[in-house]
Structures are given as C-alpha cells and as structure tokens.
Design a protein around this motif. Structure first.
Motif, PDB file in Angstrom:
ATOM      1  N   GLY A 128      10.140  22.595 -12.118  1.00 36.63           N
ATOM      2  CA  GLY A 128       9.844  22.231 -13.496  1.00 36.63           C
ATOM      3  C   GLY A 128      10.606  20.982 -13.869  1.00 36.63           C
ATOM      4  O   GLY A 128      11.592  20.626 -13.222  1.00 36.63           O
ATOM      5  N   GLU A 129      10.158  20.326 -14.929  1.00 36.46           N
ATOM      6  CA  GLU A 129      10.826  19.112 -15.376  1.00 36.46           C
ATOM      7  C   GLU A 129      12.218  19.434 -15.918  1.00 36.46           C
ATOM      8  O   GLU A 129      12.552  20.601 -16.170  1.00 36.46           O
ATOM      9  N   SER A 130      13.048  18.414 -16.106  1.00 37.82           N
ATOM     10  CA  SER A 130      14.370  18.594 -16.690  1.00 37.82           C
ATOM     11  C   SER A 130      14.235  19.243 -18.067  1.00 37.82           C
ATOM     12  O   SER A 130      13.369  18.864 -18.865  1.00 37.82           O
ATOM     13  N   GLY A 131      15.086  20.232 -18.333  1.00 38.82           N
ATOM     14  CA  GLY A 131      15.027  20.933 -19.604  1.00 38.82           C
ATOM     15  C   GLY A 131      14.067  22.096 -19.630  1.00 38.82           C
ATOM     16  O   GLY A 131      13.874  22.731 -20.679  1.00 38.82           O
ATOM     17  N   SER A 132      13.474  22.425 -18.483  1.00 33.29           N
ATOM     18  CA  SER A 132      12.507  23.535 -18.447  1.00 33.29           C
ATOM     19  C   SER A 132      13.175  24.899 -18.398  1.00 33.29           C
ATOM     20  O   SER A 132      12.522  25.914 -18.589  1.00 33.29           O
ATOM     21  N   GLY A 133      14.491  24.930 -18.105  1.00 36.68           N
ATOM     22  CA  GLY A 133      15.224  26.206 -18.117  1.00 36.68           C
ATOM     23  C   GLY A 133      15.652  26.707 -16.754  1.00 36.68           C
ATOM     24  O   GLY A 133      16.202  27.805 -16.643  1.00 36.68           O
ATOM     25  N   LYS A 134      15.446  25.921 -15.702  1.00 39.26           N
ATOM     26  CA  LYS A 134      15.770  26.370 -14.341  1.00 39.26           C
ATOM     27  C   LYS A 134      17.262  26.678 -14.181  1.00 39.26           C
ATOM     28  O   LYS A 134      17.643  27.750 -13.698  1.00 39.26           O
ATOM     29  N   SER A 135      18.114  25.741 -14.580  1.00 43.13           N
ATOM     30  CA  SER A 135      19.561  25.924 -14.420  1.00 43.13           C
ATOM     31  C   SER A 135      20.071  27.063 -15.286  1.00 43.13           C
ATOM     32  O   SER A 135      20.925  27.852 -14.852  1.00 43.13           O
ATOM     33  N   THR A 136      19.559  27.167 -16.491  1.00 34.79           N
ATOM     34  CA  THR A 136      19.962  28.272 -17.381  1.00 34.79           C
ATOM     35  C   THR A 136      19.612  29.619 -16.762  1.00 34.79           C
ATOM     36  O   THR A 136      20.404  30.569 -16.807  1.00 34.79           O
ATOM     37  N   ALA A 160      10.124  27.670   0.787  1.00 34.07           N
ATOM     38  CA  ALA A 160      10.025  28.729  -0.221  1.00 34.07           C
ATOM     39  C   ALA A 160       8.781  29.580   0.012  1.00 34.07           C
ATOM     40  O   ALA A 160       7.669  29.052   0.106  1.00 34.07           O
ATOM     41  N   ASP A 161       8.966  30.888   0.099  1.00 35.17           N
ATOM     42  CA  ASP A 161       7.818  31.792   0.240  1.00 35.17           C
ATOM     43  C   ASP A 161       6.960  31.763  -1.014  1.00 35.17           C
ATOM     44  O   ASP A 161       5.733  31.787  -0.941  1.00 35.17           O
ATOM     45  N   ASN A 162       7.637  31.723  -2.158  1.00 40.89           N
ATOM     46  CA  ASN A 162       6.954  31.771  -3.446  1.00 40.89           C
ATOM     47  C   ASN A 162       7.596  30.770  -4.398  1.00 40.89           C
ATOM     48  O   ASN A 162       8.757  30.385  -4.223  1.00 40.89           O
ATOM     49  N   THR A 163       6.832  30.370  -5.391  1.00 41.40           N
ATOM     50  CA  THR A 163       7.312  29.372  -6.344  1.00 41.40           C
ATOM     51  C   THR A 163       6.987  29.805  -7.766  1.00 41.40           C
ATOM     52  O   THR A 163       5.881  30.289  -8.034  1.00 41.40           O
ATOM     53  N   ILE A 164       7.963  29.600  -8.654  1.00 44.59           N
ATOM     54  CA  ILE A 164       7.752  29.754 -10.089  1.00 44.59           C
ATOM     55  C   ILE A 164       7.813  28.373 -10.712  1.00 44.59           C
ATOM     56  O   ILE A 164       8.763  27.622 -10.476  1.00 44.59           O
ATOM     57  N   VAL A 165       6.808  28.025 -11.492  1.00 43.53           N
ATOM     58  CA  VAL A 165       6.819  26.769 -12.239  1.00 43.53           C
ATOM     59  C   VAL A 165       7.144  27.082 -13.689  1.00 43.53           C
ATOM     60  O   VAL A 165       6.506  27.938 -14.304  1.00 43.53           O
ATOM     61  N   MET A 166       8.155  26.365 -14.218  1.00 47.10           N
ATOM     62  CA  MET A 166       8.614  26.593 -15.584  1.00 47.10           C
ATOM     63  C   MET A 166       8.376  25.361 -16.447  1.00 47.10           C
ATOM     64  O   MET A 166       8.410  24.233 -15.965  1.00 47.10           O
ATOM     65  N   LYS A 167       8.151  25.616 -17.725  1.00 45.01           N
ATOM     66  CA  LYS A 167       8.024  24.533 -18.704  1.00 45.01           C
ATOM     67  C   LYS A 167       8.464  25.055 -20.057  1.00 45.01           C
ATOM     68  O   LYS A 167       8.001  26.113 -20.502  1.00 45.01           O
ATOM     69  N   LEU A 195      -0.257  27.795  -4.252  1.00 44.00           N
ATOM     70  CA  LEU A 195      -0.077  27.030  -5.479  1.00 44.00           C
ATOM     71  C   LEU A 195      -0.254  25.541  -5.227  1.00 44.00           C
ATOM     72  O   LEU A 195      -0.863  24.831  -6.030  1.00 44.00           O
ATOM     73  N   TYR A 196       0.279  25.063  -4.101  1.00 37.53           N
ATOM     74  CA  TYR A 196       0.124  23.646  -3.760  1.00 37.53           C
ATOM     75  C   TYR A 196      -1.342  23.286  -3.520  1.00 37.53           C
ATOM     76  O   TYR A 196      -1.834  22.260  -4.008  1.00 37.53           O
ATOM     77  N   ARG A 197      -2.032  24.125  -2.765  1.00 35.55           N
ATOM     78  CA  ARG A 197      -3.424  23.807  -2.417  1.00 35.55           C
ATOM     79  C   ARG A 197      -4.359  23.883  -3.611  1.00 35.55           C
ATOM     80  O   ARG A 197      -5.343  23.145  -3.693  1.00 35.55           O
ATOM     81  N   ASN A 198      -4.062  24.779  -4.542  1.00 38.61           N
ATOM     82  CA  ASN A 198      -4.918  24.941  -5.715  1.00 38.61           C
ATOM     83  C   ASN A 198      -4.071  25.067  -6.979  1.00 38.61           C
ATOM     84  O   ASN A 198      -3.939  26.151  -7.555  1.00 38.61           O
ATOM     85  N   PRO A 199      -3.467  23.949  -7.426  1.00 38.92           N
ATOM     86  CA  PRO A 199      -2.615  23.984  -8.619  1.00 38.92           C
ATOM     87  C   PRO A 199      -3.417  24.361  -9.856  1.00 38.92           C
ATOM     88  O   PRO A 199      -4.596  24.027  -9.977  1.00 38.92           O
ATOM     89  N   THR A 200      -2.764  25.053 -10.771  1.00 37.20           N
ATOM     90  CA  THR A 200      -3.467  25.579 -11.941  1.00 37.20           C
ATOM     91  C   THR A 200      -3.673  24.543 -13.033  1.00 37.20           C
ATOM     92  O   THR A 200      -4.529  24.717 -13.895  1.00 37.20           O
ATOM     93  N   ASN A 201      -2.873  23.470 -13.044  1.00 33.10           N
ATOM     94  CA  ASN A 201      -3.072  22.395 -14.025  1.00 33.10           C
ATOM     95  C   ASN A 201      -2.365  21.126 -13.543  1.00 33.10           C
ATOM     96  O   ASN A 201      -1.692  21.129 -12.511  1.00 33.10           O
ATOM     97  N   TYR A 202      -2.531  20.058 -14.314  1.00 26.59           N
ATOM     98  CA  TYR A 202      -1.993  18.755 -13.913  1.00 26.59           C
ATOM     99  C   TYR A 202      -0.470  18.795 -13.796  1.00 26.59           C
ATOM    100  O   TYR A 202       0.103  18.216 -12.862  1.00 26.59           O
ATOM    101  N   TYR A 203       0.196  19.443 -14.726  1.00 29.18           N
ATOM    102  CA  TYR A 203       1.660  19.523 -14.698  1.00 29.18           C
ATOM    103  C   TYR A 203       2.141  20.159 -13.397  1.00 29.18           C
ATOM    104  O   TYR A 203       3.054  19.649 -12.739  1.00 29.18           O
ATOM    105  N   VAL A 204       1.531  21.259 -13.003  1.00 30.79           N
ATOM    106  CA  VAL A 204       1.907  21.942 -11.763  1.00 30.79           C
ATOM    107  C   VAL A 204       1.678  21.032 -10.566  1.00 30.79           C
ATOM    108  O   VAL A 204       2.550  20.865  -9.711  1.00 30.79           O
ATOM    109  N   ALA A 205       0.507  20.416 -10.493  1.00 28.04           N
ATOM    110  CA  ALA A 205       0.186  19.546  -9.358  1.00 28.04           C
ATOM    111  C   ALA A 205       1.141  18.364  -9.273  1.00 28.04           C
ATOM    112  O   ALA A 205       1.557  17.954  -8.183  1.00 28.04           O
ATOM    113  N   SER A 206       1.526  17.792 -10.419  1.00 30.71           N
ATOM    114  CA  SER A 206       2.379  16.605 -10.423  1.00 30.71           C
ATOM    115  C   SER A 206       3.773  16.885  -9.875  1.00 30.71           C
ATOM    116  O   SER A 206       4.465  15.960  -9.441  1.00 30.71           O
ATOM    117  N   LEU A 207       4.199  18.134  -9.875  1.00 25.99           N
ATOM    118  CA  LEU A 207       5.500  18.489  -9.309  1.00 25.99           C
ATOM    119  C   LEU A 207       5.498  18.382  -7.788  1.00 25.99           C
ATOM    120  O   LEU A 207       6.551  18.263  -7.164  1.00 25.99           O
TER     121      LEU A 207
END
Length: 336
Positions: free
Chosen positions: A34-42, A201-208, A221-233
């Motif tokens: 996820g982008e900076s500020g998405s909550g990953k570190s928290t 990574a076996d599995n991925t969580i995308v946060m925003k 998830l990589y082969r069939n991203p659910t939206n532009y934000y996910v694919a852009s990562l």
C-alpha cells in the motif's frame, strides 16, 4: 497460526485502521502492500505489541498477544519485529550485536551461530567492526541477523531492505526468505517494493487509508488485479478504454493492462505515436499516445524514437481475465 482481528484503531479519535481481519498459517509468508500512510507500519506495531489495541484481538495459536498496557517490555517471546530504525548498539561490534541475543545455555555454539548469520547477511568481513562505523545498509543487515539470532516463530518486517544497495538487496532477500521458509518461520513483510513480494509472499494484503482493499494469493492478485491502485503497486500499468480495442469496440468501460502485456505489431492493432523511450537495461519503457489522446506505456526490446509509429495488441485471454475480475466472477477473498 496468527489470527488478527481489528475492529478499529486510532490516535485521539482519528481513525487509522478499520475492519482488519486475516489469518496466517504457521510458516506462511504474508505481504502488506500500500502507499505511504495506508497503515502497514501501524498494523505491524499493533501485532508486535508496541501499540495498545482496545477494539480487537491478536492471537498466536491459543495465546493472546498483549500490548504495552500489559507488558513492560513490548512484544511476545515468540515474535520479533524489524523496524525501519534498527535499534542497534552502536559502540559494540557486529558480532557482539548478534551474539547478545543468543541463548546463554548454548555458549559452545555461539561462534558458529554468529558466523552462519554473518554469512547469511554477507557481513563476514565486518565481524569485528563497530556498528557506528557501518553504512545505513550495512546496519540494516546487522539488524536482520540480530532478529534471526533470537529464533522467532513470527517475524515482522517493515521495509526490510529499504537502506540496502540494490545489488546486495537482490541476494539478501533470497537468502532471508529462504532461511525463514526452511526454518518454519512465519513472516509478515510490509513493503512498497514488488520485488520483495512477488517471488516470496504466499499471499498479499493491499491496504489503503487504513482498510483492506483485497487479500488474495499473490500470483493471482498480480495476474488479475482488482483495480488500478492494486495493479500500480506491482508495476507500470495502463487503464485502457475498451473502445480502443478492435474486438471490444462496443464495450463502454476500461481494462487494466500492464506495460509488458502489450505486444508490438508492425501493421495492425492500436496505433500509437511514440513520445519518449526510457532505457531499462534489458528493454525500453516507451511512452506513447494513441490517436484519441490517451497516453499508454509499453515495453519495447529496442529504442523507439519520438514521432515513430507503433501498433499494440493485447491477448484475448488477458482482456477476458480482467473483465471477469471487474464483473465480480473472480473476486475471491482468500484466507491468508
């Protein structure tokens, strides 16, 4: 198994995380993207126990992980957290930093264990060097060896290779994640870099904005991203209006196409005028404009000059797979 359930978490009535729930099997590897500020570190800090979680729970098997309101020293004995600041002892040597966390009951094997970890992080020649004299990337490698010395069952990594030179980063991530897999260590990696994720990574969580957008098997998830934000990562991606593609001229929507999924043709396909080419070593990333004004990115094995004409095609399989995701026929939320 790690079982995370967070209804909400925030600072002074400012929500930071909401509705987070996932599981990680023992020995599994989960990526947080996820982008900076998405909550990953928290999220990592909550799991480790640096932050108190009032509305939710963290369990490792049947044992609840408790936060700073219950533990004077943060963290549980079975987990270790590698933060973006390394928490090393600057005036002692690399070997001493690693050896500090080895069991006092196994002193006869300390030297071998330290040597093995130094080899893993490629710092054998710096064993007697004081940490304060190392570069930031070298210190990060010491920090990695130090958390591994503690033999965690659960390893939490926050941007673990951010300070390390690229040529070292590539071999180190292979060694670290292979070591974790071979030793049954459960790993959660928070990272901006798809190279940290795709192969490991076996599995991925995308946060925003503190929420989970999708949790799924990484390759799927990589082969069939659910939206532009996910694919852009994961890399350069285009949102292509369907009417530009000959076989789908009557469909009024867009489809996500990675730059490398375009195929260059000499005579037929979507006509593009080249704007710029960017050398990437093994290929060029080309920026072009189609006749209606849309800007697209694609890959070319050779340099194309501004003003050149190219024709782009996309496989029907790729388009149909993306359309299925958009229509909700392939939106499985995988327990990770």
């Amino acid at each position: 198994m790690l079982n995370v359930h967070i209804d909400s978490f925030g600072y002074q009535d400012r929500p930071v995380l909401e509705d987070i729930a996932f599981k990680v099997e023992q020995g599994g590897h989960l990526a947080l993207m996820g982008e900076s500020g998405s909550g990953k570190s928290t999220l990592l800090k909550i799991i480790y126990g640096l932050l108190h979680l009032e509305h939710g729970s963290i369990f490792w098997n049947d044992q609840q992980a408790l936060g700073p309101n219950f533990n004077l020293v943060p963290g549980e004995p079975y987990m270790k957290y590698l933060a973006q600041d390394f928490d090393l002892m600057p005036f002692t040597t690399v070997s001493e930093n690693i050896g500090e966390h080895l069991s006092v009951f196994e002193r006869e094997s300390h030297d071998q264990r330290i040597n093995d970890l130094l080899k893993l992080v490629e710092l054998e020649d710096y064993a007697k060097t004081k940490v304060k004299n190392l570069s930031g990337g070298q210190q990060q490698r010491v920090a990695i060896a130090r958390v591994l010395a503690q033999e965690p069952e659960l390893l939490l990594l926050d941007e673990p290779f951010g300070h390390i030179d690229r040529f070292k980063r590539t071999s180190l991530r292979r060694k670290l994640f292979t070591y974790a897999k071979n030793n049954g260590i459960t790993v959660i990696t928070a990272s901006h870099d798809p190279e940290d994720v795709l192969s490991f990574a076996d599995n991925t969580i995308v946060m925003k904005k503190g929420r989970v957008l999708v949790q799924q098997k990484t390759k799927k998830l990589y082969r069939n991203p659910t939206n532009y934000y996910v694919a852009s990562l994961f890399g350069e991606v285009n949102e292509v209006p369907m009417h530009l593609l000959k076989s789908y001229a009557k469909i009024n929507k867009s489809v996500l196409i990675y730059a490398h999924e375009f195929q260059i043709s000499k005579k037929s396909g979507l006509q593009i005028e080249v704007l710029q080419s960017y050398f990437k070593g093994s290929h060029y990333l080309v920026e072009g404009q189609e006749q209606g004004g849309a800007t697209l990115l694609f890959i070319s094995p050779k340099r194309l000059k501004p003003g050149d004409t190219a024709f782009l095609n996309v496989s029907l399989e790729t388009i149909n797979n993306r359309l299925q995701v958009e229509q909700g026929t392939d939106t499985e939320r995988t327990s990770v």
